[in-house]
Design a protein around this motif. Structure first.
Motif, short mmCIF file in Angstrom:
data_model
loop_
_atom_site.label_atom_id
_atom_site.label_comp_id
_atom_site.label_asym_id
_atom_site.label_seq_id
_atom_site.Cartn_x
_atom_site.Cartn_y
_atom_site.Cartn_z
N LEU A 5 0.70 -1.18 0.13
CA LEU A 5 0.11 0.44 -0.16
C LEU A 5 0.81 1.50 -0.60
O LEU A 5 1.88 1.81 1.06
N HIS A 17 -6.50 8.21 4.79
CA HIS A 17 -5.52 6.61 5.13
C HIS A 17 -6.10 5.61 5.88
O HIS A 17 -5.81 4.59 5.62
N LEU A 21 -7.02 1.90 5.84
CA LEU A 21 -6.73 0.57 6.56
C LEU A 21 -8.23 0.24 7.55
O LEU A 21 -7.70 -1.19 7.35
N ILE A 31 -2.65 -6.53 4.29
CA ILE A 31 -1.39 -5.47 3.80
C ILE A 31 0.02 -5.80 4.33
O ILE A 31 0.40 -5.99 5.34
N ILE A 34 4.10 -1.35 3.22
CA ILE A 34 3.27 -0.02 3.26
C ILE A 34 4.54 1.25 3.02
O ILE A 34 5.47 0.84 3.80
N SER A 44 0.91 6.29 7.71
CA SER A 44 1.60 3.99 7.69
C SER A 44 3.42 4.09 8.69
O SER A 44 3.66 2.61 8.87
N TYR A 47 1.22 2.12 11.21
CA TYR A 47 0.55 1.13 10.90
C TYR A 47 1.57 0.15 11.01
O TYR A 47 1.74 -1.07 11.84
#
Length: 285
Positions: A5, A17, A21, A31, A34, A44, A47
């Protein structure tokens, strides 16, 4: 098959974003890799550290001023102060230090400091050294056979995020080991290729629709329209190499419009739900 991603920059709109997710997780889409630029790096990184979309959403709401940096009124008052005192050398209206400290604190909660220590998934964050006019990538995994000089693993997570989101003229450059880093969107607003280099078989790119303008639009509307056109043009080639471009419409949300955090989160979530069959087809393909 590994799914990557790539998250674009976009100021406050970046919280969309997080909605993306959450919607992917709700549909059991995992995912594996990232990457992000600017506000995409803000999301990102959290995450990849191991925080859930729900937690990231709460962090944005709780620390919006530290994360976004400043609002429009602050920005224009800062410019006025600068114009009244031209003898003072100003490279930006804000240093970004509060953002760096916040992200380092969040990373420490999961037991991390440097970006190279992350283990959940490969992460790539882009920034641009304005002295060299060169893109650099902060990552926990240097791709095999690539120019290793462009990849940095020993930077703190907070400083990497700060560097990638140091929007020119608004933020001062982020200094690190002789580099002067600015927002990665200067050269690459959606790091599709860097995500693919990490081993992604399929890459979904998330960007933002350029809002329409008319006679009722204000200066911020025109500014956002201009930025979107510029960033989408810069990222045209990158976007073209993705397996799917998911363009999120955020209804004239300004660069620092923190009052629309909830709306933007929903825009991102809804964009995935509305395109879930396309996403599943990409994964099957």
């Amino acid at each position: 098959m590994k799914l990557g991603l790539a998250l674009s920059g976009g100021g406050t709109r970046g919280i969309a974003h997080v909605g993306v997710l959450k919607a992917l997780e709700d549909n059991n889409i995992k995912i594996d890799i990232i990457g992000g630029t600017s506000s995409g790096a803000l999301v990102s990184s959290l995450y990849a550290i191991g925080f859930s979309p729900y937690y990231i959403y709460e962090v944005f709401k709780m620390y919006s001023k530290e994360i976004v940096g400043l609002n429009s009124s602050y920005m224009f008052s800062g410019i006025k102060k600068y114009l009244k005192n031209k003898k003072v050398e100003v490279t930006g209206l804000k240093t970004g230090e509060s953002l760096e400290k916040l992200y380092n604190k969040l990373a420490f909660r999961k037991g991390f400091n440097k970006i190279g220590e992350l283990t959940k998934m490969p992460l790539v964050i882009t920034a641009v050294d304005v002295k060299e006019a060169q893109e650099y990538i902060f990552t926990n995994k240097v791709p095999v056979g690539k120019d290793e000089s462009r990849y940095i693993t020993d930077i703190s997570i907070g400083k990497a995020v700060r560097a990638s989101s140091s929007f020119p003229a608004i933020f001062c450059p982020c200094e690190f080991k002789g580099h002067s880093f600015y927002d990665g969107g200067v050269l690459d607003n959606v790091p599709v290729e860097e995500v693919r280099k990490q081993g992604a078989d399929k890459v979904i790119a998330i960007n933002f629709k350029a809002d329409d303008v008319n006679e009722e639009s204000n200066i911020m509307d025109f500014t956002m329209r201009t930025l979107d056109i510029m960033e989408n043009k810069i990222s045209e080639d990158e976007l073209g190499t993705s397996d799917l471009i998911l363009t999120v419409k955020t209804d004239k949300t300004g660069l620092f419009d923190i009052e629309k955090l909830d709306d933007c989160y929903k825009y991102g979530y809804d964009a995935v739900i509305q395109n879930i069959e396309k996403i599943k087809q990409v994964l099957k393909g």
